[in-house]
Motif scaffolding. Structure first.
Motif, mmCIF file in Angstrom:
data_model
loop_
_atom_site.group_PDB
_atom_site.id
_atom_site.type_symbol
_atom_site.label_atom_id
_atom_site.label_comp_id
_atom_site.label_asym_id
_atom_site.label_seq_id
_atom_site.Cartn_x
_atom_site.Cartn_y
_atom_site.Cartn_z
ATOM 1 N N UNK A 232 27.163 26.056 77.759
ATOM 2 C CA UNK A 232 27.153 25.021 76.714
ATOM 3 C C UNK A 232 28.278 25.288 75.713
ATOM 4 N N UNK A 233 28.839 24.234 75.112
ATOM 5 C CA UNK A 233 30.059 24.396 74.320
ATOM 6 C C UNK A 233 29.880 25.110 72.983
ATOM 7 N N UNK A 234 28.728 24.953 72.329
ATOM 8 C CA UNK A 234 28.569 25.524 70.985
ATOM 9 C C UNK A 234 27.402 26.501 70.941
ATOM 10 N N UNK A 235 27.456 27.391 69.949
ATOM 11 C CA UNK A 235 26.393 28.372 69.769
ATOM 12 C C UNK A 235 25.090 27.696 69.396
ATOM 13 N N UNK A 236 25.155 26.668 68.538
ATOM 14 C CA UNK A 236 23.949 25.950 68.138
ATOM 15 C C UNK A 236 23.261 25.298 69.333
ATOM 16 N N UNK A 237 24.049 24.718 70.219
ATOM 17 C CA UNK A 237 23.489 24.087 71.422
ATOM 18 C C UNK A 237 22.825 25.130 72.313
ATOM 19 N N UNK A 238 23.467 26.295 72.423
ATOM 20 C CA UNK A 238 22.894 27.357 73.252
ATOM 21 C C UNK A 238 21.572 27.846 72.673
ATOM 22 N N UNK A 239 21.535 28.061 71.350
ATOM 23 C CA UNK A 239 20.311 28.544 70.713
ATOM 24 C C UNK A 239 19.194 27.500 70.795
ATOM 25 N N UNK A 240 19.542 26.242 70.590
ATOM 26 C CA UNK A 240 18.533 25.188 70.644
ATOM 27 C C UNK A 240 17.933 25.064 72.042
ATOM 28 N N UNK A 241 18.797 25.117 73.062
ATOM 29 C CA UNK A 241 18.304 25.007 74.445
ATOM 30 C C UNK A 241 17.474 26.218 74.826
ATOM 31 N N UNK A 242 17.948 27.410 74.440
ATOM 32 C CA UNK A 242 17.194 28.625 74.760
ATOM 33 C C UNK A 242 15.857 28.636 74.033
ATOM 34 N N UNK A 243 15.820 28.038 72.834
ATOM 35 C CA UNK A 243 14.575 27.977 72.070
ATOM 36 C C UNK A 243 13.472 27.235 72.786
ATOM 37 N N UNK A 244 13.837 26.276 73.659
ATOM 38 C CA UNK A 244 12.814 25.549 74.417
ATOM 39 C C UNK A 244 12.168 26.411 75.488
ATOM 40 N N UNK A 245 12.780 27.574 75.799
ATOM 41 C CA UNK A 245 12.259 28.452 76.845
ATOM 42 C C UNK A 245 11.488 29.649 76.288
ATOM 43 N N UNK A 246 11.578 29.877 74.971
ATOM 44 C CA UNK A 246 10.991 31.075 74.383
ATOM 45 C C UNK A 246 9.490 31.158 74.635
ATOM 46 N N UNK A 247 8.778 30.041 74.419
ATOM 47 C CA UNK A 247 7.325 30.068 74.572
ATOM 48 C C UNK A 247 6.932 30.424 76.007
ATOM 49 N N UNK A 248 7.657 29.857 76.976
ATOM 50 C CA UNK A 248 7.339 30.144 78.370
ATOM 51 C C UNK A 248 7.633 31.590 78.726
ATOM 52 N N UNK A 249 8.727 32.136 78.223
ATOM 53 C CA UNK A 249 9.055 33.536 78.479
ATOM 54 C C UNK A 249 7.999 34.465 77.892
ATOM 55 N N UNK A 250 7.511 34.152 76.705
ATOM 56 C CA UNK A 250 6.450 34.951 76.086
ATOM 57 C C UNK A 250 5.169 34.888 76.925
ATOM 58 N N UNK A 251 4.840 33.697 77.448
ATOM 59 C CA UNK A 251 3.653 33.547 78.293
ATOM 60 C C UNK A 251 3.785 34.356 79.576
ATOM 61 N N UNK A 252 4.987 34.398 80.151
ATOM 62 C CA UNK A 252 5.229 35.176 81.366
ATOM 63 C C UNK A 252 5.014 36.656 81.113
ATOM 64 N N UNK A 253 5.585 37.168 80.032
ATOM 65 C CA UNK A 253 5.431 38.585 79.697
ATOM 66 C C UNK A 253 3.968 38.923 79.403
ATOM 67 N N UNK A 254 3.263 38.008 78.727
ATOM 68 C CA UNK A 254 1.866 38.246 78.381
ATOM 69 C C UNK A 254 0.980 38.336 79.612
ATOM 70 N N UNK A 255 1.349 37.651 80.698
ATOM 71 C CA UNK A 255 0.533 37.670 81.916
ATOM 72 C C UNK A 255 0.906 38.809 82.846
ATOM 73 N N UNK A 256 2.178 38.898 83.219
ATOM 74 C CA UNK A 256 2.564 39.808 84.290
ATOM 75 C C UNK A 256 2.612 41.272 83.879
ATOM 76 N N UNK A 257 2.940 41.571 82.630
ATOM 77 C CA UNK A 257 3.015 42.974 82.209
ATOM 78 C C UNK A 257 1.665 43.679 82.338
#
Length: 316
Positions: A232-257
């Motif tokens: 993605x071209x800008x840092x803000x765009x990268x952070x905003x897009x990655x922010x949509x994945x944070x909740x799912x990543x936390x759920x993955x770690x909470x289950x599989x670990x």
């Protein structure tokens, strides 16, 4: 009861669940955090379902359908174990019939496989939404989401069938005392006076192949997602897009670990005290269902907004 603890039988009519051996005197105190977590599980997941189904009925995004599936699965998996656990801690109600024990074993493994599969589906949803945004609605239609949900239910149900089937065929001629607070597969079959390697191997197959494949597909999805984010071209765009994945990543770690850690310590952690192994198993069963509604409620804008509306009783 002493005569029934150690006798000769092929299939016992009942098992005796000890709860957490070595910590019997603290059972009432241990029940307090477990009861609190169970209340949070019920309130949190029902709130998620209420907000999505009742307050946001026009939402047709796959993420919300998968989130509803996850909430239902979390409610079922915790309800399969916690009420019996609390009855042991509060009322010393330790007996469970042989059939009820195998039924509990089946549901726990079935719902666990469904939960893992739902996280894979959610990772695929994030992959399509970020890597192929223009085709997202065309790829993940309501019909496709429904088929994925049906496939996950069938997969979980079929994969869990060998657990009670194998457990039922073993002779139990030593004791009917299970050093646990629920009918965990490996804890039950270890009581058999037979070669249980096939049961142990199947459990490891599910751990490394089924759960391992789920983790592999999630990893592949997020590898593609991260690659798309970094382009993605800008840092803000990268952070905003990655922010949509944070909740799912936390759920993955909470289950599989805790899942992998608990399963491995049950089989190979002979130097780990028994009460710690049982507490690790409780973390796997209770913490993910408790954290999922908190994670998604805090990180999902629509759910967070509707939750605030519920709490403040304000019209939007």
């Amino acid at each position: 009861m002493s005569d029934s603890n150690r006798t000769d039988f092929t299939n016992p009519s009942t098992f005796i669940l000890l709860g957490i051996p070595g910590l019997e005197a603290a059972h009432v105190w241990i029940s307090i955090p477990f009861c609190t977590m169970y209340i949070i599980v019920i309130l949190g997941n029902f709130t998620i379902l209420f907000i999505i189904v009742k307050m946001e009925p026009n939402i047709h995004e796959p993420m919300y359908y998968f989130l509803c599936m996850l909430a239902v699965t979390d409610l079922l998996i915790s309800t399969s174990t916690v009420p019996k656990m609390l009855s042991i801690f509060w009322f010393n109600s330790r007996e469970i019939s042989f059939s009820a024990c195998l039924t509990q074993m089946y549901f726990i493994h079935s719902f666990s496989a469904m939960e893992s599969g739902i996280l894979v589906a959610m990772a695929f949803d994030r992959y399509v939404a970020i890597c192929h945004p223009l085709r997202h609605s065309a790829i993940l239609t309501i019909s496709v989401v429904a088929k994925i949900g049906l496939a996950l239910v069938l997969r979980g149900g079929i994969l869990a069938l060998p657990y009670p089937f194998l457990a039922r065929r073993w002779p139990y001629c030593r004791t009917n005392i299970i050093p646990h607070f629920y009918c965990r597969h490996i804890a039950v079959v270890k009581l058999a006076c037979a070669d249980i390697r096939i049961s142990s191997y199947y459990g490891l197959f599910n751990l490394f192949f089924v759960s391992g494949m789920d983790v592999f597909f999630i990893t592949m999805s997020y590898t593609q997602i991260l690659w798309a984010i970094f382009r993605l071209p800008t840092k803000d765009a990268r952070l905003k897009t990655f922010g949509t994945c944070i909740s799912h990543l936390c759920a993955i770690l909470a289950l599989y670990t805790p899942d992998f850690f608990s399963s491995l310590t049950q089989r190979f952690g002979h130097n780990v005290p028994l009460h710690l192994r049982i507490l690790f198993a409780s973390v796997y069963l209770m913490v993910p269902p408790m954290l999922h509604p908190i994670i998604y409620g805090a990180r999902t804008k629509q759910i967070r907004g509707r939750l605030l509306q519920l709490l403040t009783h304000k019209e939007t």
